[in-house]
Design a protein around this motif. Sequence first.
Motif, mmCIF file in Angstrom:
data_model
loop_
_atom_site.group_PDB
_atom_site.id
_atom_site.type_symbol
_atom_site.label_atom_id
_atom_site.label_comp_id
_atom_site.label_asym_id
_atom_site.label_seq_id
_atom_site.Cartn_x
_atom_site.Cartn_y
_atom_site.Cartn_z
ATOM 1 N N ASN A 22 0.844 -1.187 0.000
ATOM 2 C CA ASN A 22 0.000 0.000 0.000
ATOM 3 C C ASN A 22 0.880 1.238 0.000
ATOM 4 O OD1 ASN A 22 -2.392 -1.431 0.017
ATOM 5 N ND2 ASN A 22 -2.504 -1.477 2.235
ATOM 6 N N CYS A 23 0.515 2.213 -0.813
ATOM 7 C CA CYS A 23 1.221 3.487 -0.854
ATOM 8 C C CYS A 23 1.158 4.095 0.545
ATOM 9 C CB CYS A 23 0.564 4.411 -1.877
ATOM 10 S SG CYS A 23 1.216 6.091 -1.893
ATOM 11 N N PRO A 24 2.302 4.507 1.122
ATOM 12 C CA PRO A 24 2.296 5.081 2.469
ATOM 13 C C PRO A 24 1.496 6.383 2.570
ATOM 14 C CG PRO A 24 4.541 4.612 1.748
ATOM 15 C CD PRO A 24 3.644 4.383 0.578
ATOM 16 N N THR A 25 1.290 7.071 1.455
ATOM 17 C CA THR A 25 0.601 8.361 1.480
ATOM 18 C C THR A 25 -0.904 8.215 1.304
ATOM 19 O OG1 THR A 25 2.576 9.416 0.591
ATOM 20 C CG2 THR A 25 0.535 10.659 0.447
ATOM 21 N N CYS A 26 -1.344 7.515 0.251
ATOM 22 C CA CYS A 26 -2.777 7.452 -0.062
ATOM 23 C C CYS A 26 -3.394 6.064 0.128
ATOM 24 C CB CYS A 26 -3.017 7.929 -1.487
ATOM 25 S SG CYS A 26 -2.389 6.789 -2.742
ATOM 26 N N GLN A 27 -2.566 5.076 0.419
ATOM 27 C CA GLN A 27 -3.007 3.695 0.655
ATOM 28 C C GLN A 27 -3.469 2.951 -0.590
ATOM 29 O OE1 GLN A 27 -2.320 2.325 3.678
ATOM 30 N NE2 GLN A 27 -1.435 4.353 4.002
ATOM 31 N N ASN A 28 -3.271 3.510 -1.806
ATOM 32 C CA ASN A 28 -3.564 2.763 -3.033
ATOM 33 C C ASN A 28 -2.606 1.587 -3.136
ATOM 34 O OD1 ASN A 28 -5.676 4.306 -4.021
ATOM 35 N ND2 ASN A 28 -4.320 5.686 -5.145
ATOM 36 N N GLU A 29 -3.049 0.512 -3.750
ATOM 37 C CA GLU A 29 -2.210 -0.674 -3.916
ATOM 38 C C GLU A 29 -1.164 -0.433 -5.006
ATOM 39 O OE1 GLU A 29 -3.546 -4.688 -5.547
ATOM 40 O OE2 GLU A 29 -3.688 -4.940 -3.357
ATOM 41 N N ARG A 64 3.609 12.366 -7.089
ATOM 42 C CA ARG A 64 2.895 13.252 -6.177
ATOM 43 C C ARG A 64 2.952 12.714 -4.746
ATOM 44 N NH1 ARG A 64 -2.147 13.224 -3.957
ATOM 45 N NH2 ARG A 64 -3.061 15.245 -3.473
ATOM 46 N N CYS A 65 2.628 11.448 -4.552
ATOM 47 C CA CYS A 65 2.647 10.860 -3.210
ATOM 48 C C CYS A 65 4.067 10.850 -2.644
ATOM 49 C CB CYS A 65 2.056 9.453 -3.230
ATOM 50 S SG CYS A 65 0.239 9.460 -3.314
ATOM 51 N N GLN A 66 5.052 10.605 -3.499
ATOM 52 C CA GLN A 66 6.450 10.616 -3.072
ATOM 53 C C GLN A 66 6.836 12.003 -2.546
ATOM 54 O OE1 GLN A 66 9.532 10.634 -6.146
ATOM 55 N NE2 GLN A 66 10.335 8.761 -5.209
ATOM 56 N N LEU A 67 6.426 13.049 -3.257
ATOM 57 C CA LEU A 67 6.769 14.413 -2.851
ATOM 58 C C LEU A 67 5.996 14.861 -1.607
ATOM 59 C CD1 LEU A 67 7.091 16.120 -6.332
ATOM 60 C CD2 LEU A 67 8.937 15.467 -4.764
ATOM 61 N N ILE A 68 4.770 14.398 -1.458
ATOM 62 C CA ILE A 68 4.015 14.689 -0.235
ATOM 63 C C ILE A 68 4.756 14.121 0.963
ATOM 64 C CG2 ILE A 68 1.912 14.107 1.050
ATOM 65 C CD1 ILE A 68 0.397 14.351 -1.656
ATOM 66 N N GLY A 121 7.853 16.112 1.752
ATOM 67 C CA GLY A 121 7.482 17.354 2.426
ATOM 68 C C GLY A 121 7.178 17.143 3.898
ATOM 69 N N GLU A 122 6.528 16.021 4.226
ATOM 70 C CA GLU A 122 6.230 15.722 5.630
ATOM 71 C C GLU A 122 7.505 15.502 6.429
ATOM 72 O OE1 GLU A 122 3.507 12.442 5.347
ATOM 73 O OE2 GLU A 122 1.803 13.758 4.901
ATOM 74 N N TRP A 123 8.483 14.830 5.829
ATOM 75 C CA TRP A 123 9.756 14.618 6.520
ATOM 76 C C TRP A 123 10.519 15.937 6.658
ATOM 77 C CZ3 TRP A 123 11.178 10.622 9.352
ATOM 78 C CH2 TRP A 123 10.517 9.409 9.157
ATOM 79 N N SER A 124 10.525 16.759 5.597
ATOM 80 C CA SER A 124 11.304 17.995 5.654
ATOM 81 C C SER A 124 10.691 19.019 6.607
ATOM 82 C CB SER A 124 11.471 18.597 4.251
ATOM 83 O OG SER A 124 10.228 18.995 3.740
ATOM 84 N N SER A 125 9.370 18.966 6.798
ATOM 85 C CA SER A 125 8.735 19.870 7.754
ATOM 86 C C SER A 125 8.731 19.285 9.166
ATOM 87 C CB SER A 125 7.298 20.179 7.326
ATOM 88 O OG SER A 125 6.489 19.027 7.464
#
Length: 79
Positions: A6-13, A29-33, A36-40
Amino acid sequence: MPAKVNCPTCQNEVTWGDQSPYRPFCSKRCQLIDLGEWSSESNTISTPMSNELQGADADAFIEEVEAMLAKSGESFFKE
């Protein structure tokens, strides 16, 4: 048969294989989200990492990661 995660961001398979270049994420997109969470600092590691990999194990792991990166032929952040 390739593994599914599952994608760690949106949970899509996501299929874990060459057809999924952003794995474990489903998309750039999910990779960059996630980045961003790690950098913030919204995401953090709660406990100090242990040095479980030492000596030959660490060397083998580093070689495996380097081979994987060389195989991709692209920068991690290129679109």
